[in-house]
Design a protein around this motif. Structure first.
Motif, PDB file in Angstrom:
ATOM      1  N   LEU A  21      -2.198  -1.032  -6.612  1.00 32.02           N
ATOM      2  CA  LEU A  21      -3.602  -0.706  -6.906  1.00 32.02           C
ATOM      3  C   LEU A  21      -4.208   0.433  -6.096  1.00 32.02           C
ATOM      4  CD1 LEU A  21      -6.011  -3.257  -5.262  1.00 32.02           C
ATOM      5  CD2 LEU A  21      -3.645  -3.013  -4.597  1.00 32.02           C
ATOM      6  N   HIS A  22      -3.433   1.110  -5.277  1.00 30.20           N
ATOM      7  CA  HIS A  22      -4.000   2.233  -4.516  1.00 30.20           C
ATOM      8  C   HIS A  22      -2.938   3.315  -4.362  1.00 30.20           C
ATOM      9  CE1 HIS A  22      -5.990   3.775  -0.533  1.00 30.20           C
ATOM     10  NE2 HIS A  22      -5.756   4.739  -1.414  1.00 30.20           N
ATOM     11  N   ASN A  23      -3.158   4.438  -5.031  1.00 33.03           N
ATOM     12  CA  ASN A  23      -2.167   5.525  -4.959  1.00 33.03           C
ATOM     13  C   ASN A  23      -2.769   6.805  -5.511  1.00 33.03           C
ATOM     14  OD1 ASN A  23      -1.528   5.722  -7.999  1.00 33.03           O
ATOM     15  ND2 ASN A  23      -1.545   3.552  -7.495  1.00 33.03           N
ATOM     16  N   HIS A  24      -2.061   7.882  -5.272  1.00 41.75           N
ATOM     17  CA  HIS A  24      -2.522   9.211  -5.694  1.00 41.75           C
ATOM     18  C   HIS A  24      -1.429   9.843  -6.555  1.00 41.75           C
ATOM     19  CE1 HIS A  24      -6.015   8.617  -3.210  1.00 41.75           C
ATOM     20  NE2 HIS A  24      -5.178   7.933  -2.450  1.00 41.75           N
ATOM     21  N   VAL A  25      -1.093   9.110  -7.599  1.00 44.50           N
ATOM     22  CA  VAL A  25       0.037   9.481  -8.454  1.00 44.50           C
ATOM     23  C   VAL A  25      -0.384  10.414  -9.597  1.00 44.50           C
ATOM     24  CG1 VAL A  25      -0.117   7.479  -9.996  1.00 44.50           C
ATOM     25  CG2 VAL A  25       2.109   8.455  -9.496  1.00 44.50           C
ATOM     26  N   PRO A  58      -7.242   8.267  -7.966  1.00 40.47           N
ATOM     27  CA  PRO A  58      -7.456   9.579  -7.347  1.00 40.47           C
ATOM     28  C   PRO A  58      -8.691   9.573  -6.442  1.00 40.47           C
ATOM     29  CG  PRO A  58      -8.015   9.617  -9.698  1.00 40.47           C
ATOM     30  CD  PRO A  58      -7.366   8.302  -9.424  1.00 40.47           C
ATOM     31  N   HIS A  59      -8.646  10.397  -5.398  1.00 45.03           N
ATOM     32  CA  HIS A  59      -9.806  10.524  -4.507  1.00 45.03           C
ATOM     33  C   HIS A  59     -11.002  11.067  -5.269  1.00 45.03           C
ATOM     34  CE1 HIS A  59      -7.906   9.894  -0.602  1.00 45.03           C
ATOM     35  NE2 HIS A  59      -6.926  10.718  -0.932  1.00 45.03           N
ATOM     36  N   ILE A  60     -12.164  10.491  -5.017  1.00 44.95           N
ATOM     37  CA  ILE A  60     -13.420  11.113  -5.462  1.00 44.95           C
ATOM     38  C   ILE A  60     -14.344  11.142  -4.253  1.00 44.95           C
ATOM     39  CG2 ILE A  60     -15.440  10.951  -6.978  1.00 44.95           C
ATOM     40  CD1 ILE A  60     -13.718   9.761  -9.120  1.00 44.95           C
ATOM     41  N   ALA A  95     -10.296   4.819  -9.411  1.00 47.93           N
ATOM     42  CA  ALA A  95     -10.528   5.886  -8.423  1.00 47.93           C
ATOM     43  C   ALA A  95     -10.655   5.269  -7.038  1.00 47.93           C
ATOM     44  CB  ALA A  95     -11.798   6.660  -8.753  1.00 47.93           C
ATOM     45  N   GLU A  96     -10.523   6.133  -6.028  1.00 51.35           N
ATOM     46  CA  GLU A  96     -10.818   5.736  -4.638  1.00 51.35           C
ATOM     47  C   GLU A  96     -12.016   6.574  -4.200  1.00 51.35           C
ATOM     48  OE1 GLU A  96      -8.757   5.586  -0.166  1.00 51.35           O
ATOM     49  OE2 GLU A  96      -7.912   6.895  -1.700  1.00 51.35           O
ATOM     50  N   TYR A  97     -13.148   5.916  -3.961  1.00 52.57           N
ATOM     51  CA  TYR A  97     -14.381   6.633  -3.637  1.00 52.57           C
ATOM     52  C   TYR A  97     -14.619   6.700  -2.140  1.00 52.57           C
ATOM     53  CZ  TYR A  97     -15.668   6.139  -8.543  1.00 52.57           C
ATOM     54  OH  TYR A  97     -15.687   6.207  -9.909  1.00 52.57           O
ATOM     55  N   ALA A 149     -10.513   0.225   1.365  1.00 57.55           N
ATOM     56  CA  ALA A 149      -9.156   0.778   1.446  1.00 57.55           C
ATOM     57  C   ALA A 149      -8.725   0.869   2.907  1.00 57.55           C
ATOM     58  CB  ALA A 149      -9.126   2.173   0.809  1.00 57.55           C
ATOM     59  N   HIS A 150      -7.494   0.505   3.153  1.00 58.53           N
ATOM     60  CA  HIS A 150      -6.847   0.590   4.471  1.00 58.53           C
ATOM     61  C   HIS A 150      -7.772   0.405   5.693  1.00 58.53           C
ATOM     62  CE1 HIS A 150      -8.248   4.690   3.851  1.00 58.53           C
ATOM     63  NE2 HIS A 150      -7.331   4.917   2.947  1.00 58.53           N
ATOM     64  N   PRO A 151      -8.391  -0.782   5.832  1.00 57.24           N
ATOM     65  CA  PRO A 151      -9.278  -1.009   6.987  1.00 57.24           C
ATOM     66  C   PRO A 151      -8.568  -0.788   8.323  1.00 57.24           C
ATOM     67  CG  PRO A 151      -8.685  -3.093   5.922  1.00 57.24           C
ATOM     68  CD  PRO A 151      -8.230  -1.995   5.017  1.00 57.24           C
ATOM     69  N   SER A 205       0.049   0.820  -1.853  1.00 56.24           N
ATOM     70  CA  SER A 205       0.951   1.818  -1.253  1.00 56.24           C
ATOM     71  C   SER A 205       0.209   3.019  -0.671  1.00 56.24           C
ATOM     72  CB  SER A 205       1.937   2.321  -2.308  1.00 56.24           C
ATOM     73  OG  SER A 205       1.263   3.178  -3.220  1.00 56.24           O
ATOM     74  N   ASP A 206      -0.908   3.411  -1.304  1.00 59.74           N
ATOM     75  CA  ASP A 206      -1.597   4.666  -0.963  1.00 59.74           C
ATOM     76  C   ASP A 206      -0.589   5.831  -1.019  1.00 59.74           C
ATOM     77  OD1 ASP A 206      -3.660   6.353  -0.333  1.00 59.74           O
ATOM     78  OD2 ASP A 206      -3.888   5.695   1.740  1.00 59.74           O
ATOM     79  N   MET A 207       0.362   5.719  -1.952  1.00 60.50           N
ATOM     80  CA  MET A 207       1.406   6.744  -2.005  1.00 60.50           C
ATOM     81  C   MET A 207       0.825   8.082  -2.476  1.00 60.50           C
ATOM     82  SD  MET A 207       5.314   6.953  -3.536  1.00 60.50           S
ATOM     83  CE  MET A 207       5.281   5.560  -4.511  1.00 60.50           C
ATOM     84  N   HIS A 208       1.157   9.138  -1.734  1.00 57.46           N
ATOM     85  CA  HIS A 208       0.715  10.494  -2.062  1.00 57.46           C
ATOM     86  C   HIS A 208       1.880  11.364  -2.548  1.00 57.46           C
ATOM     87  CE1 HIS A 208      -2.958   9.425   0.056  1.00 57.46           C
ATOM     88  NE2 HIS A 208      -3.496  10.587  -0.238  1.00 57.46           N
ATOM     89  N   SER A 209       3.104  10.972  -2.185  1.00 57.38           N
ATOM     90  CA  SER A 209       4.234  11.855  -2.499  1.00 57.38           C
ATOM     91  C   SER A 209       5.529  11.031  -2.532  1.00 57.38           C
ATOM     92  CB  SER A 209       4.300  12.942  -1.415  1.00 57.38           C
ATOM     93  OG  SER A 209       5.562  13.012  -0.844  1.00 57.38           O
TER      94      SER A 209
END
Ligand SMILES: [Fe+2]
Length: 238
Positions: A21-25, A58-60, A95-97, A149-151, A205-209
């Motif tokens: 539920l958390h990634n930048h794919v 995606p980041h907003i 999105a991730e705000y 996200a990621h406290p 995951s917060d995977m970026h790459s």
């Protein structure tokens, strides 16, 4: 007398969590995946691990402000690619705000997910914004359930603040990579503390790459995480 005690069957954690539920794919929208090829590589990893669904976030805020049209268009192209390559995973676009005053401009249009209208919120890493309580209250009053996200990654996140967030009804989302020391010792210690206290609602995951696939694979083997897998709420988002 000795009794033979069979060891429990190994847990396939991805198949248990079911939802990432958390990634930048979504490629090209923020500092995440740079191409469709990278995005497919990342998604292939989740499919291989047994996940069934990926909520893209995606980041907003601040440097990145993809429009709803850009998000929808990129999402459709990625779905098409997965379909063509027969990768069996269900994709959605949220999105991730960044928590900032601009969020209040249109509280009806935020990209939430799940039955409780979860909204993934992040802070800047160094300073807790002075109006955070007012802003989070506005979001809750508009019917959103806040997921922080990621406290464990925030420099200002004392144990007291983590407790306060938990007791205030915020959902806490741990980054898997924190558990292998990917973001340093302080984040690792906070991550282990949150797991120990049972304050982790979601893991992501917060995977970026694709370069993060190997450490993520390792994180899914973390002992405490694997002991606690049944307490995470990821499957409620399926
Ligand atoms: Fe993120």
């Amino acid at each position: 007398m000795w009794f033979f005690r069979p060891s429990p069957p190994p847990i396939n954690l991805g198949a248990e969590l079911t939802v990432e539920l958390h990634n930048h794919v979504l490629p090209g929208l923020d500092d995440g995946a740079r191409s469709m090829e990278e995005a497919v590589q990342m998604i292939f990893f989740w499919a291989e691990m047994g996940y069934q669904k990926v909520i893209t976030t995606p980041h907003i805020g601040a440097t990145f402000r993809p429009s709803p049209h850009q998000i929808e268009e990129t999402y459709s192209r990625l779905c098409q690619c997965l379909h063509e390559q027969e990768i069996p995973i269900f994709l959605t676009a949220a999105a991730e705000y960044l928590l900032e005053a601009e969020l209040k401009a249109d509280l009806t249009a935020l990209r939430a997910f799940g039955p409780k209208r979860h909204l993934l919120i992040e802070f800047g890493f160094w300073v807790l914004p002075p109006r955070w309580q007012e802003l989070t209250f506005a979001l809750q009053s508009a019917g959103y359930t806040i997921v922080i996200a990621h406290p464990e990654r925030y420099e200002f996140a004392t144990r007291e603040l983590l407790r306060r967030w938990y007791e205030q009804g915020f959902y806490l989302q741990l980054n898997l990579l924190s558990l292998v020391g990917y973001y340093g010792k302080a984040a690792l210690q906070r991550a282990e503390y949150l797991l120990e206290k049972g304050w982790v609602h979601f893991v992501g995951s917060d995977m970026h790459s694709p370069s993060q696939i190997a450490p993520l694979r390792k994180a899914l083997q973390h002992k405490t995480l694997r002991r606690r897998f049944s307490t995470f709420l990821n499957p409620s988002l399926l």
